[in-house]
Design an enzyme around this catalytic site. Structure first.
Site, mmCIF file in Angstrom:
data_model
loop_
_atom_site.group_PDB
_atom_site.id
_atom_site.type_symbol
_atom_site.label_atom_id
_atom_site.label_comp_id
_atom_site.label_asym_id
_atom_site.label_seq_id
_atom_site.Cartn_x
_atom_site.Cartn_y
_atom_site.Cartn_z
ATOM 1 N N TYR A 105 0.842 -1.194 0.000
ATOM 2 C CA TYR A 105 0.000 0.000 0.000
ATOM 3 C C TYR A 105 0.881 1.249 0.000
ATOM 4 C CZ TYR A 105 -3.793 -3.204 1.070
ATOM 5 O OH TYR A 105 -4.712 -4.223 1.013
ATOM 6 N N ASN A 128 -12.253 -0.449 -5.320
ATOM 7 C CA ASN A 128 -11.955 -0.681 -6.726
ATOM 8 C C ASN A 128 -13.130 -1.406 -7.399
ATOM 9 O OD1 ASN A 128 -10.849 -1.388 -9.212
ATOM 10 N ND2 ASN A 128 -9.509 -2.953 -8.367
ATOM 11 N N CYS A 136 -6.173 -5.170 -7.750
ATOM 12 C CA CYS A 136 -6.072 -4.825 -6.332
ATOM 13 C C CYS A 136 -5.633 -6.021 -5.495
ATOM 14 C CB CYS A 136 -7.383 -4.233 -5.828
ATOM 15 S SG CYS A 136 -8.854 -5.191 -6.183
ATOM 16 N N HIS A 137 -5.787 -7.229 -6.028
ATOM 17 C CA HIS A 137 -5.347 -8.427 -5.298
ATOM 18 C C HIS A 137 -3.822 -8.472 -5.180
ATOM 19 C CE1 HIS A 137 -5.414 -9.628 -9.561
ATOM 20 N NE2 HIS A 137 -4.398 -10.436 -9.258
ATOM 21 N N GLU A 163 -1.356 -16.553 -10.581
ATOM 22 C CA GLU A 163 -0.339 -15.806 -11.302
ATOM 23 C C GLU A 163 1.054 -16.387 -11.047
ATOM 24 O OE1 GLU A 163 -0.816 -11.606 -10.571
ATOM 25 O OE2 GLU A 163 -2.889 -11.640 -11.290
#
Length: 173
Positions: A105, A128, A136-137, A163
């Site tokens: 953040y 979001n 945002c993850h 990912e």
């Protein structure tokens, strides 16, 4: 006329909505009947009625499905989220966090020129409206811990694992 569609995904049902301006929303459908609430939010964004239209949503839904199979790492969609100037700057900064990587953040706060605003970044991140596409993850605590995610920490972990696994080289037997 704004459009919407609901798709099934490995992390649950997703509401996909947009208009001629672009994609406004990708949100998790957590309970039956929530689709109407999400459609009303889309109508507020667009100022026009939202109609179910899988064809109009096809570019987004196809790319989301490709993402979930590991075949897509970047989205090629026109985005049109609605928010404050600060929220929009945070959501734009999310797009710069590469696939398979994370940022804190604080790093996003610095990227938007507000280095002491990590809590405000967290709040913007939580609002979001285009989950997954504006990733945002990929935003984590300063120590790398999974913190806060509107879709739930289990979904956040699943997306990050997807990912990471897509980036691992295949093992040779």
């Amino acid at each position: 006329m704004s459009y919407c569609d609901i798709i099934d995904s490995p992390v649950g049902r997703l509401f996909v909505g947009g208009s001629g301006a672009g994609l406004h929303r990708i949100e998790f459908v957590n309970e039956d009947g929530e689709e109407a609430v999400l459609a009303a939010r889309l109508e507020d964004d667009c100022g026009e009625p939202a109609e179910p239209d899988p064809r109009a949503a096809a570019a987004a839904t196809t790319q989301l499905r490709e993402y979930f199979t590991g075949a897509r790492r970047e989205f090629e969609l026109t985005l049109a989220p609605r928010g404050t100037e600060f929220q929009l700057s945070v959501w734009k900064a999310l797009l710069d966090v590469p696939y398979g990587e994370t940022a804190s953040y604080g790093e996003i706060a610095a990227a938007v020129g507000r280095p002491s605003a990590s809590r405000a970044v967290g709040a913007a991140n939580g609002r979001n409206p285009i989950s997954i596409v504006a990733p945002c993850h990929r935003i984590v605590g300063a120590n790398g811990s999974l913190t806060g995610y509107g879709g739930g920490l289990d979904r956040k972990a699943w997306l990050l694992n997807l990912e990471a696994s897509a980036l691992r080289p295949a093992r040779v037997a």
